[in-house]
Scaffold this motif. Sequence first.
Motif, PDB file in Angstrom:
ATOM      1  N   CYS A 242      29.937  25.341  -1.882  1.00  0.00           N
ATOM      2  CA  CYS A 242      28.645  25.024  -1.600  1.00  0.00           C
ATOM      3  C   CYS A 242      28.866  23.397  -1.622  1.00  0.00           C
ATOM      4  CB  CYS A 242      27.616  25.099  -2.751  1.00  0.00           C
ATOM      5  SG  CYS A 242      27.975  24.734  -4.326  1.00  0.00           S
TER       6      CYS A 242
ATOM      7  N   CYS B 216      33.514  29.025  -4.621  1.00  0.00           N
ATOM      8  CA  CYS B 216      32.265  28.666  -4.057  1.00  0.00           C
ATOM      9  C   CYS B 216      32.497  27.395  -2.929  1.00  0.00           C
ATOM     10  CB  CYS B 216      31.640  28.349  -5.282  1.00  0.00           C
ATOM     11  SG  CYS B 216      29.724  27.772  -4.598  1.00  0.00           S
TER      12      CYS B 216
ATOM     13  N   CYS C  42      29.917  21.997  -5.266  1.00  0.00           N
ATOM     14  CA  CYS C  42      31.582  22.169  -5.544  1.00  0.00           C
ATOM     15  C   CYS C  42      32.272  21.300  -4.692  1.00  0.00           C
ATOM     16  CB  CYS C  42      31.727  23.634  -5.166  1.00  0.00           C
ATOM     17  SG  CYS C  42      30.970  24.793  -6.732  1.00  0.00           S
TER      18      CYS C  42
ATOM     19  N   CYS D   1      28.139  24.109 -10.165  1.00  0.00           N
ATOM     20  CA  CYS D   1      26.771  24.359  -9.371  1.00  0.00           C
ATOM     21  C   CYS D   1      26.075  25.496 -10.018  1.00  0.00           C
ATOM     22  CB  CYS D   1      27.484  24.591  -7.901  1.00  0.00           C
ATOM     23  SG  CYS D   1      28.035  26.185  -7.784  1.00  0.00           S
TER      24      CYS D   1
HETATM   25 ZN   LIG Z   1      29.402  25.828  -5.597  1.00  0.00          ZN
END
Ligand SMILES: [Zn+2]
Length: 100
Positions: free
Chosen positions: A27, A25, A30, A86
Amino acid sequence: MVINAMEKIMKDLFSEYEHKLQMKCTCESCKEDVLAMVLNKVQPKYVTNEEKVMYIKAGYVDKQEMTTLLVKLIECAKLVSDNPYCKTGKKAEVDQSSTV
Ligand SMILES: [Zn+2]
């Protein structure tokens, strides 16, 4: 104004190697987790303005220390990737064990 030069150096290093870290991930949450984690592992270098950050960074270029920083970054990226905090990561966790 007090700036931790390592923060800027790590952010640059992270954006440079992000695609090679192969995180599950990527995002913002993260990425921030990785940065926070790695910054807790390295000695902070405080400076009083942005220009001085560049001097510190120049001191790291082509040095063993840069490799050391990168190794730490890879370690942290792996840890966060394996256990993301997250929402996306949490969801997967809840699916596995619904009693938390
Ligand atoms: Zn994430």
